[in-house]
Enzyme design. Structure first.
Site, short mmCIF file in Angstrom:
data_model
loop_
_atom_site.label_atom_id
_atom_site.label_comp_id
_atom_site.label_asym_id
_atom_site.label_seq_id
_atom_site.Cartn_x
_atom_site.Cartn_y
_atom_site.Cartn_z
N GLY A 92 0.87 -1.06 -0.08
CA GLY A 92 0.03 -0.06 -0.19
C GLY A 92 0.95 0.99 0.09
O GLY A 92 1.86 1.19 0.30
N CYS A 93 0.35 2.41 -0.28
CA CYS A 93 1.00 3.61 -0.50
C CYS A 93 1.62 4.08 0.94
O CYS A 93 2.61 4.16 0.95
CB CYS A 93 0.36 4.82 -0.99
SG CYS A 93 -1.36 5.04 -0.31
N TYR A 94 0.65 4.11 1.99
CA TYR A 94 1.17 4.72 3.36
C TYR A 94 2.26 3.55 3.77
O TYR A 94 3.18 3.82 4.18
CB TYR A 94 -0.21 4.76 4.27
CG TYR A 94 -0.93 5.98 3.88
CD1 TYR A 94 -0.50 7.20 3.70
CD2 TYR A 94 -2.35 5.71 3.70
CE1 TYR A 94 -1.25 8.39 3.61
CE2 TYR A 94 -3.20 6.57 3.38
CZ TYR A 94 -2.69 8.10 3.41
OH TYR A 94 -3.34 9.26 2.98
N PHE B 148 7.34 10.36 -0.90
CA PHE B 148 7.36 9.66 -2.13
C PHE B 148 6.01 10.00 -2.75
O PHE B 148 5.05 10.41 -2.14
CB PHE B 148 7.66 8.27 -1.65
CG PHE B 148 6.64 7.58 -0.94
CD1 PHE B 148 5.59 6.82 -1.37
CD2 PHE B 148 6.68 7.82 0.57
CE1 PHE B 148 4.64 6.11 -0.50
CE2 PHE B 148 5.93 7.24 1.32
CZ PHE B 148 4.65 6.48 0.96
#
Length: 308
Positions: free
Chosen positions: A116-118, A287
């Site tokens: 996942g992104c986080y 990011f």
């Protein structure tokens, strides 16, 4: 010469479109997509999945599980960009920089689950420190993260870009029920004994993440300070192509963190901000939630798998 075929199931979603853009023009693979009238046809999707070499699933969780269930060809390899399999046994976690040998495991895998992104930022900061025993596994971890609104998918993009009231709100904290689906993923892959306290938010900008983790030095072993935490991260990511650990001197000179600084790249920048007098350290990750946090990571994993 036969080039490997890559099928993107769900190529009209935010992540799917980004992956398609990144792969368009590649001459070392053949990209397969379905025409609009076949994208929701289960039989046609199943056929495309079973005829490809690598299927990239850019789907809601239930649809991703359904797609995996379609597979009858044992040679088909999968990269799942959804959260359906991130804590499931039998799937290799698609963060190549996670640990020694992780990139090799991804290259050999039949089933890879994209982070996942986080969690990408949180795990990148926490896992090396936990493994080095500088951060206790039972440390009460708190994570605060701000993402561009594209992190919410097409519905969030439509809301922010078409609704004047939404755009007027510069900052939205969400996940107030403390049940965000990324939390178990962070706990598992960071090696934490307890569920971290995770506070996510959206800003009124399209993409980019700033994620921070505060550390109280009084809760760590004697002698563990900002310099040792930084040295651990720097050693872990030495030579990593896509992960940069900012030098301490550069971090001291910074006045703010820009969530959009790495947009359009697959890069991840980690920093350690230390105040020895106050006994506090702030870990940070910057990011692109659509790059290293989604499509960029998927393409990085794809390249590892195709090279094997």
């Amino acid at each position: 010469m036969r080039f490997p075929t890559v099928f993107i199931d769900g190529d009209q979603g935010t992540t799917g479109l980004q992956i398609h853009d990144r792969l368009r023009g590649r001459t070392d693979l053949r990209l397969v997509t379905l025409p609009p009238d076949e994208r929701k046809d289960a039989a046609r999707r199943a056929q495309a999945i079973n005829e490809c070499d690598v299927a990239i699933l850019c789907l809601p969780d239930a649809a991703a599980r359904e797609a995996v269930g379609f597979i009858r060809n044992s040679d088909v390899r999968v990269i799942d960009a959804s959260s359906a399999h991130r804590t499931q046994p039998g799937w290799v976690y698609g963060l190549p920089e996670l640990a020694e040998g992780q990139a090799r495991d991804i290259a050999r895998a039949r089933r890879v689950t994209n982070p996942g992104c986080y969690p990408t930022g949180a795990i990148a900061l926490l896992r090396p420190l936990v493994e080095a025993r500088l951060l206790p596994r039972d440390y009460p971890v708190t994570i605060h993260a701000i993402s561009g609104y594209s992190g919410g998918g097409r519905s969030a993009i439509d809301e922010f870009e078409s609704n004047e009231a939404a755009v007027a709100a510069p900052f939205k904290v969400y996940g107030l029920a403390l049940e965000h689906k990324h939390t178990p993923e962070i706990q598992l892959h960071a090696g934490l004994a307890h569920r971290p306290f995770f506070v996510p938010a959206y800003g009124a900008y399209r993409q980019g993440i700033v994620l921070t983790v505060p550390i109280e030095l009084r809760l760590l072993a004697p002698g563990v300070d900002g310099e040792r935490l930084h040295a651990c991260l720097a050693a872990h990511y030495a030579g990593a192509r896509y992960v940069e650990v900012m030098p301490l001197a550069d971090a001291r000179a910074m006045a703010h963190l820009d969530p959009q600084a790495l947009n359009g790249t697959n890069d991840l920048r980690l920093s350690v901000f230390a105040n020895a007098e106050r006994g506090q350290v702030l870990l940070s990750a910057v990011f692109d939630n659509l790059g290293k946090g989604a499509s960029g990571a998927a393409v990085q994993n794809l390249d590892l798998m195709l090279a094997h």
